[in-house]
Design a protein around this motif. Structure first.
Motif, PDB file in Angstrom:
ATOM      1  N   UNK A  41      48.584 -17.222  -9.278  1.00 45.29           N
ATOM      2  CA  UNK A  41      49.667 -18.202  -9.245  1.00 45.29           C
ATOM      3  C   UNK A  41      49.346 -19.341  -8.302  1.00 45.29           C
ATOM      4  N   UNK A  42      49.946 -20.504  -8.585  1.00 39.28           N
ATOM      5  CA  UNK A  42      49.973 -21.616  -7.636  1.00 39.28           C
ATOM      6  C   UNK A  42      51.230 -21.457  -6.790  1.00 39.28           C
ATOM      7  N   UNK A  43      51.147 -21.775  -5.504  1.00 31.16           N
ATOM      8  CA  UNK A  43      52.238 -21.480  -4.576  1.00 31.16           C
ATOM      9  C   UNK A  43      52.539 -22.675  -3.685  1.00 31.16           C
ATOM     10  N   UNK A  44      53.822 -22.826  -3.355  1.00 33.41           N
ATOM     11  CA  UNK A  44      54.258 -23.853  -2.414  1.00 33.41           C
ATOM     12  C   UNK A  44      54.636 -23.186  -1.100  1.00 33.41           C
ATOM     13  N   UNK A  45      54.137 -23.721  -0.003  1.00 32.46           N
ATOM     14  CA  UNK A  45      54.459 -23.170   1.316  1.00 32.46           C
ATOM     15  C   UNK A  45      55.947 -23.419   1.641  1.00 32.46           C
ATOM     16  N   UNK A  46      56.565 -22.493   2.402  1.00 30.86           N
ATOM     17  CA  UNK A  46      55.977 -21.257   2.947  1.00 30.86           C
ATOM     18  C   UNK A  46      56.010 -20.127   1.915  1.00 30.86           C
ATOM     19  N   UNK A  47      55.004 -19.249   1.985  1.00 31.01           N
ATOM     20  CA  UNK A  47      54.962 -18.098   1.096  1.00 31.01           C
ATOM     21  C   UNK A  47      54.276 -16.929   1.807  1.00 31.01           C
ATOM     22  N   UNK A  48      54.562 -15.726   1.352  1.00 32.17           N
ATOM     23  CA  UNK A  48      53.928 -14.551   1.923  1.00 32.17           C
ATOM     24  C   UNK A  48      54.234 -13.313   1.113  1.00 32.17           C
ATOM     25  N   UNK A  49      53.290 -12.396   1.054  1.00 33.02           N
ATOM     26  CA  UNK A  49      53.466 -11.145   0.310  1.00 33.02           C
ATOM     27  C   UNK A  49      52.891  -9.986   1.106  1.00 33.02           C
ATOM     28  N   UNK A  50      53.553  -8.843   1.040  1.00 31.04           N
ATOM     29  CA  UNK A  50      53.054  -7.620   1.676  1.00 31.04           C
ATOM     30  C   UNK A  50      52.573  -6.665   0.603  1.00 31.04           C
ATOM     31  N   UNK A  51      51.494  -5.936   0.905  1.00 31.71           N
ATOM     32  CA  UNK A  51      50.915  -4.999  -0.055  1.00 31.71           C
ATOM     33  C   UNK A  51      50.805  -3.627   0.588  1.00 31.71           C
ATOM     34  N   UNK A  52      51.374  -2.637  -0.061  1.00 31.25           N
ATOM     35  CA  UNK A  52      51.358  -1.277   0.465  1.00 31.25           C
ATOM     36  C   UNK A  52      49.994  -0.637   0.243  1.00 31.25           C
ATOM     37  N   UNK A  53      49.764   0.493   0.882  1.00 29.66           N
ATOM     38  CA  UNK A  53      48.491   1.205   0.765  1.00 29.66           C
ATOM     39  C   UNK A  53      48.393   1.913  -0.577  1.00 29.66           C
ATOM     40  N   UNK A  54      47.249   1.773  -1.254  1.00 37.40           N
ATOM     41  CA  UNK A  54      47.083   2.435  -2.551  1.00 37.40           C
ATOM     42  C   UNK A  54      45.739   3.158  -2.689  1.00 37.40           C
ATOM     43  N   UNK A  55      44.866   3.079  -1.666  1.00 34.19           N
ATOM     44  CA  UNK A  55      43.562   3.759  -1.674  1.00 34.19           C
ATOM     45  C   UNK A  55      42.639   3.295  -2.786  1.00 34.19           C
ATOM     46  N   UNK A  56      42.813   2.059  -3.226  1.00 31.32           N
ATOM     47  CA  UNK A  56      41.909   1.442  -4.205  1.00 31.32           C
ATOM     48  C   UNK A  56      41.487   0.082  -3.674  1.00 31.32           C
ATOM     49  N   UNK A  57      40.242  -0.335  -3.890  1.00 30.90           N
ATOM     50  CA  UNK A  57      39.818  -1.650  -3.421  1.00 30.90           C
ATOM     51  C   UNK A  57      40.648  -2.775  -4.037  1.00 30.90           C
ATOM     52  N   UNK A  58      41.037  -3.734  -3.186  1.00 31.50           N
ATOM     53  CA  UNK A  58      41.727  -4.935  -3.665  1.00 31.50           C
ATOM     54  C   UNK A  58      41.058  -6.167  -3.056  1.00 31.50           C
TER      55      UNK A  58
END
Length: 317
Positions: A36-53
């Motif tokens: 996606x294209x994003x306009x500031x301010x932006x932020x996302x949290x990602x939980x643990x899944x034990x797979x490479x990201x």
């Protein structure tokens, strides 16, 4: 007899790439989960899944935070989290963050978040899955965060990134077989680049760059069907048994014979799952005397006999 076997093994007929064999056996499967294209301010949290990201800065810079580390990601940088640890991404360290799933769902519904104001970033995020049941020390040999910077536009890695981006734009969809295959290629490119550009590798990856340990791994992976012993291996690479055991375990974390046993189990798992070979045929390919011996070893390792394992797979189809 021992000297004859060792002499034959010292003269391989062709080069064998251990890393390719590990990648093929683990059967990494890639996909893009956010674009996606994003306009500031932006932020996302990602939980643990034990797979490479991984996260790619197509346009603009941003931050990745994991644990106590905050990394500035510049345009055309790629950051990978090999262990899938909990982390966050944002335009600024202080920006409010929403769960990544929420942002992804909004995009899927055609109502993407972070669109108010001037567009400051374009990012793409991917994940790489594999059969967790298979044990291999390659992923534990990677650091918690890998950053690839100063990627040039004519670099094969960035050319793959642009192909993925173009296919997503063309189809208006993040999920199709072309994108998934290209994402797998990108992960392998990132892995190879990290190994090539880093002198101070650890664990399994350090063994790939140590000539005698790499020779041992080549022999094991190219010929899992052979009846390996410490005497044969030590003679082939010109090490005493004690030195062989010490160096191998210091680098990889287990003894050579334990590694051989676990690798055979990994190969058995994939052959049972992805081939029509009989149990006798699999036993012959990976170095077991007969199907019964393999069946006992497989049950001890995975909890099911090979026949039980295949029956469970049939129910999932």
């Amino acid at each position: 007899m021992l000297k004859n076997v060792a002499h034959q093994l010292k003269c391989p007929t062709s080069e064998f790439n251990v890393l390719d064999d590990v990648i093929d056996t683990l059967r990494f499967r890639g996909s893009i989960f956010f674009h996606s294209s994003l306009a500031a301010p932006w932020g996302m949290s990602l939980s643990s899944i034990e797979m490479p990201r991984f996260h790619i800065a197509l346009e603009g810079d941003f931050y990745v935070g994991a644990g106590s580390s905050n990394i500035n990601v510049n345009p055309m940088d790629i950051v990978m989290i090999p262990g899938g640890d909990m982390h966050w991404i944002a335009d600024e360290i202080e920006s409010e963050r929403v769960p990544c799933e929420q942002a992804g769902d909004a995009c899927a519904l055609g109502m993407p978040l972070f669109q108010q104001g001037e567009i400051t970033n374009k990012i793409m995020c991917g994940i790489v899955e594999y059969d967790e049941a298979i044990e291999h020390p390659i992923l534990s040999a990677l650091p918690s965060i890998i950053q690839l910077s100063n990627i040039q536009s004519n670099d094969n890695i960035w050319m793959t990134v642009k192909l993925i981006d173009a296919e997503i734009i063309r189809t208006n969809n993040k999920k199709n077989s072309i994108i998934d295959r290209l994402t797998e290629v990108l992960f392998i490119q990132l892995l190879n680049s990290f190994i090539e550009k880093n002198e101070h590798l650890t664990g399994f990856l350090s063994a790939l760059k140590e000539p005698r340990l790499n020779k041992i791994l080549q022999l094991i992976h190219q010929h899992p069907e052979r009846q390996w012993t410490l005497d044969i291996i030590s003679d082939v690479v010109g090490m005493s048994r004690a030195t062989l055991q010490r160096k191998f375990k210091a680098a990889i974390g287990v003894s050579p014979m334990v590694y051989i046993s676990r690798w055979r189990m990994a190969k058995a798992y994939q052959l049972l799952k992805h081939s029509n070979l009989s149990l006798e045929g699999i036993a012959d390919v990976i170095g077991f005397s007969d199907a019964r011996t393999l069946s006992h070893a497989f049950k001890d390792h995975y909890g099911d006999t090979p026949s039980q394992f295949r029956k469970k797979l049939e129910k999932l189809i």
